[in-house]
Design an enzyme around this catalytic site. Structure first.
Site, PDB file in Angstrom:
ATOM      1  CE  LYS A   2      -3.608  -2.444   2.549  1.00 30.63           C
ATOM      2  NZ  LYS A   2      -4.396  -2.487   3.799  1.00 30.63           N
ATOM      3  CE1 TYR A  42      -9.022  -2.876   0.327  1.00 29.42           C
ATOM      4  CE2 TYR A  42      -8.671  -0.814  -0.834  1.00 29.42           C
ATOM      5  CZ  TYR A  42      -8.202  -1.832  -0.053  1.00 29.42           C
ATOM      6  OH  TYR A  42      -6.882  -1.825   0.368  1.00 29.42           O
ATOM      7  CG  PHE A  50     -13.983   0.541   7.057  1.00 26.83           C
ATOM      8  CD1 PHE A  50     -13.423  -0.075   5.948  1.00 26.83           C
ATOM      9  CD2 PHE A  50     -14.845  -0.198   7.856  1.00 26.83           C
ATOM     10  CE1 PHE A  50     -13.708  -1.399   5.628  1.00 26.83           C
ATOM     11  CE2 PHE A  50     -15.142  -1.529   7.548  1.00 26.83           C
ATOM     12  CZ  PHE A  50     -14.568  -2.130   6.432  1.00 26.83           C
ATOM     13  NE  ARG A  79      -4.957 -12.776   4.883  1.00 28.16           N
ATOM     14  CZ  ARG A  79      -5.785 -11.748   4.939  1.00 28.16           C
ATOM     15  NH1 ARG A  79      -5.763 -10.826   4.005  1.00 28.16           N
ATOM     16  NH2 ARG A  79      -6.628 -11.618   5.933  1.00 28.16           N
ATOM     17  CB  THR A  85      -6.490  -6.913   9.517  1.00 30.06           C
ATOM     18  OG1 THR A  85      -6.752  -8.001   8.622  1.00 30.06           O
ATOM     19  CG2 THR A  85      -6.894  -5.607   8.861  1.00 30.06           C
ATOM     20  NE  ARG A  96      -1.443  -5.902   7.356  1.00 29.68           N
ATOM     21  CZ  ARG A  96      -2.461  -6.559   6.807  1.00 29.68           C
ATOM     22  NH1 ARG A  96      -3.040  -7.560   7.463  1.00 29.68           N
ATOM     23  NH2 ARG A  96      -2.910  -6.213   5.625  1.00 29.68           N
ATOM     24  CG  ASN A 106      -3.094  -2.813   7.147  1.00 24.25           C
ATOM     25  OD1 ASN A 106      -2.947  -2.553   5.953  1.00 24.25           O
ATOM     26  ND2 ASN A 106      -4.144  -3.465   7.605  1.00 24.25           N
ATOM     27  CG  HIS A 109      -4.732  -6.576  -0.129  1.00 24.69           C
ATOM     28  ND1 HIS A 109      -5.874  -6.675   0.637  1.00 24.69           N
ATOM     29  CD2 HIS A 109      -4.903  -7.424  -1.166  1.00 24.69           C
ATOM     30  CE1 HIS A 109      -6.694  -7.536   0.078  1.00 24.69           C
ATOM     31  NE2 HIS A 109      -6.132  -8.006  -1.024  1.00 24.69           N
ATOM     32  CD  GLU A 120      -7.586  -9.517  -3.594  1.00 24.87           C
ATOM     33  OE1 GLU A 120      -6.447  -9.990  -3.349  1.00 24.87           O
ATOM     34  OE2 GLU A 120      -8.422  -9.287  -2.701  1.00 24.87           O
TER      35      GLU A 120
END
Length: 129
Positions: A2, A42, A50, A79, A85, A96, A106, A109, A120
């Site tokens: 990100k 998203y 949010f 992951r 998250t 993270r 964070n 993704h 995606e």
């Protein structure tokens, strides 16, 4: 990765962790994600309180979008490396857990299923779909 990961110059650190785990980057590029792509990415969060902030964040500057491959269930490996998250709940040793401190910003993704990964990849790298 990100915009906050790019801004903080963590590309090498994060890609290095993926590669150290045995994953291979098969496609990557810097991209400022446009609103249409972000909204499609998203879509499952549309209507949430949010959502608008999430789209504004991911479109604010360059991201480093990539596709990685590895042994079976690569998305699970990714992951695990990323961590929870919420960085405050992410285990030490995860991306993270070690590098992030804000729920919205964070750093990364990661797809949460093989179906999400396929969707995606098609969204960001349609030539690979």
């Amino acid at each position: 990765m990100k915009p906050d990961g790019v801004e903080r110059r963590l590309i090498g650190e994060i890609v290095g962790r993926l590669e150290a785990k045995g994953l291979h980057v098969v496609a990557a590029e810097f991209r400022t994600i446009d609103a249409v792509t972000a909204e499609r990415h998203y879509a499952e969060h549309a209507g949430q309180s949010f959502y608008i902030g999430l789209v504004a964040f991911i479109t604010r500057g360059p991201s480093f979008v990539m596709v990685v491959e590895g042994p079976t269930e690569t998305w699970k490996v990714v992951r695990g490396l990323i961590g929870a998250t919420n960085p405050l709940e992410a285990a030490p040793g995860t991306i993270r857990g070690d590098l992030a401190s804000d729920l919205r910003e964070n750093l990364v993704h990661g797809s949460d299923s093989s179906e999400s990964a396929a969707r995606e990849i098609a969204n960001f790298f349609p030539s690979l779909a």
